[in-house]
Design a protein around this motif. Sequence first.
Motif, PDB file in Angstrom:
ATOM      1  N   LYS A  82       0.926  -1.184   0.055  1.00 26.89           N
ATOM      2  CA  LYS A  82      -0.164   0.089  -0.016  1.00 26.89           C
ATOM      3  C   LYS A  82       0.926   1.305   0.100  1.00 26.89           C
ATOM      4  O   LYS A  82       0.568   2.264  -0.537  1.00 26.89           O
ATOM      5  CB  LYS A  82      -1.050  -0.001   1.211  1.00 26.89           C
ATOM      6  CG  LYS A  82      -2.020  -1.211   1.262  1.00 26.89           C
ATOM      7  CD  LYS A  82      -2.995  -0.864   2.329  1.00 26.89           C
ATOM      8  CE  LYS A  82      -2.360  -0.877   3.905  1.00 26.89           C
ATOM      9  NZ  LYS A  82      -1.729  -2.480   4.033  1.00 26.89           N
ATOM     10  N   SER A  83       1.907   1.313   0.943  1.00 23.86           N
ATOM     11  CA  SER A  83       2.908   2.399   0.788  1.00 23.86           C
ATOM     12  C   SER A  83       3.581   2.559  -0.557  1.00 23.86           C
ATOM     13  O   SER A  83       3.656   3.829  -1.111  1.00 23.86           O
ATOM     14  CB  SER A  83       3.931   2.321   2.065  1.00 23.86           C
ATOM     15  OG  SER A  83       3.329   2.137   3.124  1.00 23.86           O
ATOM     16  N   TYR A 112       3.725  14.249   1.338  1.00 23.03           N
ATOM     17  CA  TYR A 112       3.935  12.791   1.846  1.00 23.03           C
ATOM     18  C   TYR A 112       4.122  12.964   3.411  1.00 23.03           C
ATOM     19  O   TYR A 112       5.338  13.194   3.693  1.00 23.03           O
ATOM     20  CB  TYR A 112       4.728  11.786   0.957  1.00 23.03           C
ATOM     21  CG  TYR A 112       4.508  10.408   1.265  1.00 23.03           C
ATOM     22  CD1 TYR A 112       3.701   9.480   1.002  1.00 23.03           C
ATOM     23  CD2 TYR A 112       5.838   9.874   2.042  1.00 23.03           C
ATOM     24  CE1 TYR A 112       3.572   8.146   1.390  1.00 23.03           C
ATOM     25  CE2 TYR A 112       5.845   8.430   2.493  1.00 23.03           C
ATOM     26  CZ  TYR A 112       4.860   7.920   2.111  1.00 23.03           C
ATOM     27  OH  TYR A 112       4.930   6.360   2.531  1.00 23.03           O
ATOM     28  N   ASN A 137       5.215  10.594   6.094  1.00 22.92           N
ATOM     29  CA  ASN A 137       5.717   9.380   6.377  1.00 22.92           C
ATOM     30  C   ASN A 137       5.896   9.064   7.823  1.00 22.92           C
ATOM     31  O   ASN A 137       6.475   9.670   8.607  1.00 22.92           O
ATOM     32  CB  ASN A 137       7.225   9.267   5.848  1.00 22.92           C
ATOM     33  CG  ASN A 137       7.958   8.051   6.402  1.00 22.92           C
ATOM     34  OD1 ASN A 137       7.332   7.066   6.678  1.00 22.92           O
ATOM     35  ND2 ASN A 137       9.127   8.419   6.801  1.00 22.92           N
ATOM     36  N   GLU A 178       5.799   5.844   9.323  1.00 24.58           N
ATOM     37  CA  GLU A 178       6.116   4.501   9.625  1.00 24.58           C
ATOM     38  C   GLU A 178       7.748   4.172   9.433  1.00 24.58           C
ATOM     39  O   GLU A 178       8.481   3.562  10.002  1.00 24.58           O
ATOM     40  CB  GLU A 178       5.548   3.537   8.908  1.00 24.58           C
ATOM     41  CG  GLU A 178       5.445   2.175   8.873  1.00 24.58           C
ATOM     42  CD  GLU A 178       4.417   1.404   8.708  1.00 24.58           C
ATOM     43  OE1 GLU A 178       3.667   0.474   9.209  1.00 24.58           O
ATOM     44  OE2 GLU A 178       4.256   1.409   7.172  1.00 24.58           O
ATOM     45  N   CYS A 204      12.683   5.780   3.869  1.00 25.55           N
ATOM     46  CA  CYS A 204      11.772   6.606   2.886  1.00 25.55           C
ATOM     47  C   CYS A 204      12.229   7.146   1.715  1.00 25.55           C
ATOM     48  O   CYS A 204      11.578   7.006   0.483  1.00 25.55           O
ATOM     49  CB  CYS A 204      10.973   7.523   3.726  1.00 25.55           C
ATOM     50  SG  CYS A 204       9.779   8.308   3.152  1.00 25.55           S
ATOM     51  N   ASP A 218       0.404   8.284   5.761  1.00 26.71           N
ATOM     52  CA  ASP A 218       0.760   6.929   5.591  1.00 26.71           C
ATOM     53  C   ASP A 218       1.567   6.401   6.740  1.00 26.71           C
ATOM     54  O   ASP A 218       2.770   6.854   7.038  1.00 26.71           O
ATOM     55  CB  ASP A 218       1.545   6.767   4.186  1.00 26.71           C
ATOM     56  CG  ASP A 218       2.101   5.255   3.997  1.00 26.71           C
ATOM     57  OD1 ASP A 218       1.132   4.149   4.565  1.00 26.71           O
ATOM     58  OD2 ASP A 218       3.090   4.805   3.279  1.00 26.71           O
ATOM     59  N   PRO A 219       1.116   5.548   7.503  1.00 25.05           N
ATOM     60  CA  PRO A 219      -0.368   4.867   7.668  1.00 25.05           C
ATOM     61  C   PRO A 219      -0.979   5.665   8.778  1.00 25.05           C
ATOM     62  O   PRO A 219      -0.440   6.213   9.448  1.00 25.05           O
ATOM     63  CB  PRO A 219      -0.062   3.564   7.872  1.00 25.05           C
ATOM     64  CG  PRO A 219       1.127   3.439   8.798  1.00 25.05           C
ATOM     65  CD  PRO A 219       2.062   4.556   8.167  1.00 25.05           C
ATOM     66  N   TYR A 260      -5.171   8.850   2.489  1.00 22.92           N
ATOM     67  CA  TYR A 260      -4.674   8.020   3.521  1.00 22.92           C
ATOM     68  C   TYR A 260      -4.836   6.472   3.202  1.00 22.92           C
ATOM     69  O   TYR A 260      -5.631   6.248   2.601  1.00 22.92           O
ATOM     70  CB  TYR A 260      -5.169   8.361   4.812  1.00 22.92           C
ATOM     71  CG  TYR A 260      -6.791   8.500   4.942  1.00 22.92           C
ATOM     72  CD1 TYR A 260      -7.281   7.471   5.679  1.00 22.92           C
ATOM     73  CD2 TYR A 260      -7.366   9.822   4.680  1.00 22.92           C
ATOM     74  CE1 TYR A 260      -8.737   7.494   5.567  1.00 22.92           C
ATOM     75  CE2 TYR A 260      -8.614   9.737   4.607  1.00 22.92           C
ATOM     76  CZ  TYR A 260      -9.396   8.562   5.319  1.00 22.92           C
ATOM     77  OH  TYR A 260     -10.821   8.692   5.430  1.00 22.92           O
ATOM     78  N   CYS A 261      -4.122   5.661   3.920  1.00 25.64           N
ATOM     79  CA  CYS A 261      -4.440   4.155   3.890  1.00 25.64           C
ATOM     80  C   CYS A 261      -4.523   3.508   5.209  1.00 25.64           C
ATOM     81  O   CYS A 261      -4.331   4.025   6.199  1.00 25.64           O
ATOM     82  CB  CYS A 261      -3.031   3.464   3.088  1.00 25.64           C
ATOM     83  SG  CYS A 261      -1.580   3.432   4.158  1.00 25.64           S
TER      84      CYS A 261
END
Length: 688
Positions: free
Chosen positions: A377-378, A407, A409, A411, A417, A472-473, A508-509
């Motif tokens: 997904k990312s 974006y 980030n 995670e 990244c 994300d996320p 967003y996911c």
Amino acid sequence: MSAIDPASCSYEEWLHVGMALQHEGYPYEVWEEWSRNDSARFHEGECVMKWKSFQGNSDPVTGATITQMAKTRGWSSKKKSEPDRALEWDSVISDVQIVDTHYLEAEKEIKEPEDWDQMGDMIAYLNAIFLPDDIVAVSMQSYEKDGRYVPSAGTYQLTAGHFVEQLKKYKLKAQKGEMSTNDAIGYAMGDYDPNAGAWIRFNPFDGQGVKNINVADYRYALVESDSMAPGLQEELIRKMELPVAALVFSGKKSIHAIVHIDAANLTEYKERVQKLYDICKHNGLMVDDNDRNPSRLSRLPGVYRNGHKQFLMATNIGKKNYAEWLGWVESLNDDLPDPESLASVWDDMPDLAPTLIDNVLRMGHKMLLAGPSKAGKSFALIEMCIAIAEGTKWLQTFQCQQGNVLYCNLELDRASCLHRFKDVYTALGIAPEHLQNIDIWNLRGQAIPMDKLAPKLIRRAAKKNYTAVVIDPIYKVITGDENSADQMAHFCNQFDKIASELHSAVIYCHHHSKGGQGMKRSIDRSSGSGVFARDPDAILDMIPLVVSDSKKTPYDEEADRASGAVPAPAFRITGTLREFPSFPPVNLWFRYPVHKVDDTGLLKMAAEEGSLIDLQARGRKAGNAAKKSEKEKRIVELEDAFKILSDNGKPVDLEAMAQYFDVSQKTVRTYARESEKFTIGENKVYRK
């Protein structure tokens, strides 16, 4: 404190400043230096003497009091660049502006009535404040102490109905000339000193005393100010539409407003009075904080006080009750648009928001990308960022309008990244011609709940003109329990704030719930509350596909063997869209680090993981495996039985073998046919 002129403070406010400073750990010299600015009232040594008398209590005066006093005088804690804050559902809206004090035009002094019905004031007051059966505490008598008149405990066993009857009875006698008005008041209510006036407690009591514990019903609070001209007090009370049951002129320098509080208990009473006082102060009505007790005495109308009239100015003005008033106050602060007539725009419809992703998402709208863990997904979101930045197609399918993208980030570490973006650019074969269109906000290890993150994000992004903000996320910033509908509604509201403030799309996911998802609708696959599925304007759902081992995947076999790659996972993307018709499913292979559309048609008929077709196929495979295992087990058991029953390898009677297994002879024949090592003839079992 520099915003507070000590000359504008009442004596109580001056003391509160000192108490607050002491509570917050400041030396008395700070209070003394500030107090010197009021040269007319400052006395050397007074501050230190008062400072030593502050003993503290369970409800201390804190620094917040000084802050509030400064705010009422125009001071603001907000920096010029700081945006307005978002209020929580349970926030106390005490800083709402109801009255612009710069435009008050009231007379500063109150005109006393010429044709004054003293006992009529008392009757009207009692009827407005109390029910006939309410026990009323009245203090008609007083005594002098330190140059001031102090009320006695008074009477607190008689009802409002009793006093009204007595007032009517003796008022009639006074009208007939049988006695003076002063004597009539004495017979009905009790004798009072015209130099001191008279008092009454505005809440009903239990008849056992006049302390807070004796209050029978927490109906009213007293709003009074000794530091403002009475005319200005009245103007503010009326303009604020306070729910006033009775408005009384004290006969000196203040107005007593008996205001509906309608509290169920003392705790709620305190909370509501605090909110009432805060709102009053913010709008310029400098309320005396000493009046907050529910057992507080107030001035009784209908009597003289040192040559002035304590009279009833009005009853039942403003809003009807506390709830109606607070709702009105909050409505002034909601900033919501007025309803509009459809007829007014029918022939001149507003333009729709520009499309960001063709046939999927508009600017200023929200999109959720949902899928199982490790579905890439990312990577899909990074591919989207690149497509927006370069103005190309996302997933080789959806054309994106070129623009700036942020974006977030939450995670990956910063290096991973950044490398991932470069790897995806390279794998897609897209020339990095517009890298300046992508900003990356690395927040791993620094993520905070979304309701705290949103205003910080808005502040940083306000000048960047982003067309999209990607988060994300979201599990890193979820506020509250993801299974709670109301808490997740509050969480998702943060995305609305970002979208409306920045006029950008918010993407967003989120992950699927556990277990196979093929039997669910795509809108119901996301983990947690159904709010996730119903809040976004577009939901793109990724579900794994089951690809038969016999089917080839689109791989360079030689390169794969060299790299040790495993067969590519496959996914199907479907859309649930609010603004556009649904698009045909998009079948993809995830060939690290990017997704590739299946152009072979291999995935068109592939079953979705967890679907009925998948479960049935798995059931058949499991059944076949079980049958095979059972057959192998029987062959081994047949060999063991032959060894036991045979005499040095000689044939075994079929009947003896059947008795050994406790089955029929027909079943033993079936066992033997399954094995390549045995045969049956003449009712005997032979080893081949």
